[in-house]
Design a protein around this motif. Structure first.
Motif, PDB file in Angstrom:
ATOM      1  N   ILE A 149     -49.871 -55.725 -23.246  1.00  0.00           N
ATOM      2  CA  ILE A 149     -48.978 -56.598 -24.030  1.00  0.00           C
ATOM      3  C   ILE A 149     -48.542 -57.797 -23.205  1.00  0.00           C
ATOM      4  O   ILE A 149     -48.499 -58.933 -23.705  1.00  0.00           O
ATOM      5  CB  ILE A 149     -47.764 -55.796 -24.518  1.00  0.00           C
ATOM      6  CG1 ILE A 149     -48.204 -54.728 -25.533  1.00  0.00           C
ATOM      7  CG2 ILE A 149     -46.712 -56.721 -25.138  1.00  0.00           C
ATOM      8  CD1 ILE A 149     -47.144 -53.687 -25.818  1.00  0.00           C
ATOM      9  N   LEU A 173     -47.877 -52.757 -32.801  1.00  0.00           N
ATOM     10  CA  LEU A 173     -48.561 -51.652 -32.147  1.00  0.00           C
ATOM     11  C   LEU A 173     -48.964 -50.639 -33.210  1.00  0.00           C
ATOM     12  O   LEU A 173     -48.180 -50.307 -34.098  1.00  0.00           O
ATOM     13  CB  LEU A 173     -47.652 -50.980 -31.117  1.00  0.00           C
ATOM     14  CG  LEU A 173     -47.052 -51.881 -30.036  1.00  0.00           C
ATOM     15  CD1 LEU A 173     -46.222 -51.054 -29.066  1.00  0.00           C
ATOM     16  CD2 LEU A 173     -48.138 -52.651 -29.297  1.00  0.00           C
ATOM     17  N   SER A 233     -42.827 -47.227 -26.957  1.00  0.00           N
ATOM     18  CA  SER A 233     -41.709 -47.839 -27.679  1.00  0.00           C
ATOM     19  C   SER A 233     -40.390 -47.727 -26.939  1.00  0.00           C
ATOM     20  O   SER A 233     -39.487 -48.549 -27.140  1.00  0.00           O
ATOM     21  CB  SER A 233     -41.571 -47.210 -29.065  1.00  0.00           C
ATOM     22  OG  SER A 233     -41.106 -45.862 -28.968  1.00  0.00           O
ATOM     23  N   VAL A 240     -42.991 -57.636 -29.217  1.00  0.00           N
ATOM     24  CA  VAL A 240     -43.416 -56.529 -30.075  1.00  0.00           C
ATOM     25  C   VAL A 240     -42.442 -56.430 -31.240  1.00  0.00           C
ATOM     26  O   VAL A 240     -41.250 -56.167 -31.055  1.00  0.00           O
ATOM     27  CB  VAL A 240     -43.469 -55.204 -29.295  1.00  0.00           C
ATOM     28  CG1 VAL A 240     -43.795 -54.039 -30.238  1.00  0.00           C
ATOM     29  CG2 VAL A 240     -44.504 -55.281 -28.177  1.00  0.00           C
ATOM     30  N   ALA A 256     -43.954 -51.086 -34.765  1.00  0.00           N
ATOM     31  CA  ALA A 256     -44.923 -50.099 -34.329  1.00  0.00           C
ATOM     32  C   ALA A 256     -45.206 -49.138 -35.477  1.00  0.00           C
ATOM     33  O   ALA A 256     -44.303 -48.759 -36.223  1.00  0.00           O
ATOM     34  CB  ALA A 256     -44.407 -49.330 -33.108  1.00  0.00           C
TER      35      ALA A 256
END
Length: 334
Positions: free
Chosen positions: A173, A187, A201, A210, A213
């Motif tokens: 990332i 993600l 996470s 991010v 997810a």
């Protein structure tokens, strides 16, 4: 008295020998299980057992893939468009993965939107082609890292069950963000990849880029999953076999099964998360869905149960429900 002392020495020696033999035996069993589960080069392995159909809970997966025309289209696209990428991990290991560009003139084709797609245990990025293709058709750039001990990273040490891979994911990332500070990242992972996403996470250093997810049928912890598979494959209880295997794993792979916990990581999570599980999953028990969901500290979290779906088959079992839910979640947070 002399006879009593001699008898005591003999008994002590016999007991000591039995204890030593027991410890040696347990050590052998522990190392065998580490090789069986985590050594990608082992002659006798979980991978071979799964491939031969001797592991329950995976029935129907090959048939579903063979009948999935969309998956065949996605596989051809993956083979034709993938570009090799690499990442140097904190321990100096050079890890390989694949990058695929998103479609033009699509909802997320602004050049800053990414899907990082993580594959399952003894799998490879190609197995995730239909998921990657879906996100690319939405306009996202796609990054597909191979886990340690898998695909082109098969010689990067023992399989980490997603744990060290979650730490590596932080680095992948960072590479995206270094090249594109405006990146918005999703993600996504299935099975071991789902565990990897959940574990990442809650890790320190997870980039603010991010945005969300999505995990599909990930397990609560490596320990919990191995308890299931020790019974599933060998019909054995976890104690004391898994305990000695845990110690062997620490010595050989650098982590313990108990410390590799998605549940504990999720307690520190803040990114919006979607949890997916099929209610007929026996390989990663369906009950793990609620454990992970309840542990997640994120204020924005949702769960999706796919009726009738076995392990890793939710998208194939009910594509409309699956992708409708995933796309709506993506639309809210990406």
């Amino acid at each position: 008295m002399a006879l009593a002392r001699r008898t005591k020495r003999i008994v002590t020696a016999v007991v000591g020998a039995l204890v030593a033999l027991t410890l040696v035996g347990l050590g052998f069993v522990g190392n065998f299980l580490v090789d069986f589960a985590l050594n990608p080069h082992a002659e006798v392995s979980m991978a071979r057992s799964m491939g031969s159909g001797r592991v329950s809970g995976l029935e129907g997966s090959r048939e579903a893939k063979a009948d999935d025309a969309y998956a065949e289209t996605a596989a051809a696209w993956f083979d034709a468009t993938r570009e090799s990428v690499s990442h140097q991990a904190e321990d100096g290991t050079v890890l390989l993965g694949w990058r695929l560009d998103g479609a033009e003139d699509a909802a997320y084709s602004d050049g800053h939107t990414w899907a990082v797609v993580c594959h399952g245990y003894v799998g490879e990025p190609a197995d995730m082609a239909k998921y990657a293709y879906h996100f690319a058709q939405m306009g996202m750039s796609v990054l597909m890292p191979a886990a340690r001990g898998h695909e082109r990273n098969v010689d990067a040490g023992l399989i980490q069950m997603g744990w060290q891979d979650a730490h590596d994911l932080i680095g992948w990332i960072e590479d995206i963000v270094a090249a594109d500070p405006e990146a918005r990242i999703m993600l996504f992972g299935v099975s071991m990849g789902g565990f990897e996403v959940m574990a990442a996470s809650g890790l320190d250093g997870l980039s603010e880029n991010v945005c969300l997810a999505v995990e599909d049928c990930g397990y609560t912890s490596v320990w919990d999953e191995f308890v299931v598979q020790l019974d599933n494959v060998f019909g054995l209880p976890s104690f004391p076999i898994l305990n000695v295997a845990d110690a062997a794993c620490l010595l050989r792979a650098g982590y313990t099964f108990e410390s590799a916990s998605a549940v504990e990581s999720l307690r520190q999570a803040s990114v919006p998360m979607l949890f997916i599980h099929g209610d007929e999953d026996d390989f990663v028990p369906f009950s793990m869905l609620d454990e992970c969901y309840e542990a997640c500290a994120s204020e924005q979290k949702e769960r999706l149960v796919v009726p009738g779906a076995g392990h890793g088959l939710s998208a194939s079992t009910d594509p409309e429900l699956y992708w409708g839910t995933v796309d709506a979640f993506v639309g809210r947070y990406l």
